[in-house]
Write an enzyme that holds these catalytic residues in place. Structure first.
Site, short mmCIF file in Angstrom:
data_model
loop_
_atom_site.label_atom_id
_atom_site.label_comp_id
_atom_site.label_asym_id
_atom_site.label_seq_id
_atom_site.Cartn_x
_atom_site.Cartn_y
_atom_site.Cartn_z
N GLU A 235 -22.26 4.72 74.92
CA GLU A 235 -21.75 3.95 73.78
C GLU A 235 -22.56 4.24 72.52
O GLU A 235 -22.00 4.49 71.44
CB GLU A 235 -21.82 2.43 74.07
N ASN B 200 -21.20 6.44 69.25
CA ASN B 200 -21.16 5.77 67.95
C ASN B 200 -21.81 6.63 66.87
O ASN B 200 -21.28 6.75 65.76
CB ASN B 200 -21.89 4.42 68.01
N ARG C 184 -10.07 4.13 69.49
CA ARG C 184 -11.33 3.47 69.86
C ARG C 184 -11.01 2.02 70.20
O ARG C 184 -10.13 1.41 69.58
CB ARG C 184 -12.34 3.50 68.70
#
Lengths: 109, 142
Positions: free
Chosen positions: B45, B49, B105
């Protein structure tokens, strides 16, 4: 990834690490196949999936909308406890059904 | 105390490298299968990002990952980019909030990092970049 048609269901069996890169690789094929077949039931089988993250959740929600758009149903299969915990954070189970192990067996009592 | 640091290009294929390297570094702590899965997910994650949001796909950007642990098996993970930064951190932390719905997303990355860790901090300045810092206490195994 394997894709088979069984009765009125289109079944995708994913395998390995379903991370950002692998979803990018399979996405176009999955979208095209769902649109081509427009099966009443689309099943996503996670039996051989070893890793998934929020990219997978985004992919799932988008395919849910795609299948809904022609009034089909998206059903999830073989959700491990680790995947279940991840998916539960996003509330996915409030809109998507998970197939039980014995769903396809006839039970007479 | 033991620490490692990785720095790599913001190419998507490096995300798997980052998460597996972090887990390999923590193997002396004998983590459980669940702990390994959670740490891999946190790394995935945070690193994605940096690539998608911080650098907005610019692959020459550098992502820096630092992992450390102490004798109590308290693991600290820092993931840093020098990208665009986050304007509104409170909004970015909202479950299902995303600026990139076009890329499908889910907006769940930060919620997942927060729920799989014991401490989760974001430090970000628009135009300078973002650092996320997570602490996770692993169980003790003989």
């Amino acid at each position: 990834m394997k894709c088979i048609q069984q009765d009125d269901a289109l079944i995708f069996a994913f395998c390995g690490d379903l991370d950002n890169l692998s979803i990018l690789k399979i996405k176009a094929d999955v979208i095209r196949e769902i649109d081509r077949v427009q099966a009443p039931v689309v099943k996503f089988d996670f039996k051989d999936v070893t890793f998934i993250d929020s990219t997978g959740i985004g992919f799932l929600l988008a395919r849910y909308n795609q299948v809904q758009s022609y009034r089909g149903e998206l059903i999830l299969k073989n959700i491990s406890p680790a995947i279940r915990r991840l998916f539960a954070l996003s509330g996915i189970f409030q809109i998507m059904r998970v197939e039980k192990e014995n769903d396809r067996k006839e039970v007479h009592v | 105390m033991n620490r490692m640091t990785l720095s790599f290009d913001a190419k998507l294929e490096n995300e798997a490298f980052a998460r597996t390297s972090a887990v390999a570094f923590l193997m002396p702590l004998n983590p459980t299968v669940d702990e390994i899965m959670e740490i891999k997910t946190i790394l995935a994650e945070a690193v994605v990002n940096c690539m998608i949001h911080g650098y907005q796909g610019r692959e020459e950007g550098q992502v820096r990952v630092s992992v450390s642990y102490d004798e109590t098996h308290r693991v600290t993970i820092e993931v840093q980019d020098s990208g665009v930064g986050i304007e509104d951190i409170t909004l970015a932390r909202q479950p299902l909030y995303t600026t990139r719905a076009d890329l499908e997303r889910s907006g769940m990355g930060m919620t997942i990092m927060e729920s799989f860790s014991d401490e989760f901090e974001i430090c970000s300045h628009p135009g300078e970049g973002t650092t996320v810092r997570l602490v996770k206490q692993l169980q003790f195994h003989e």
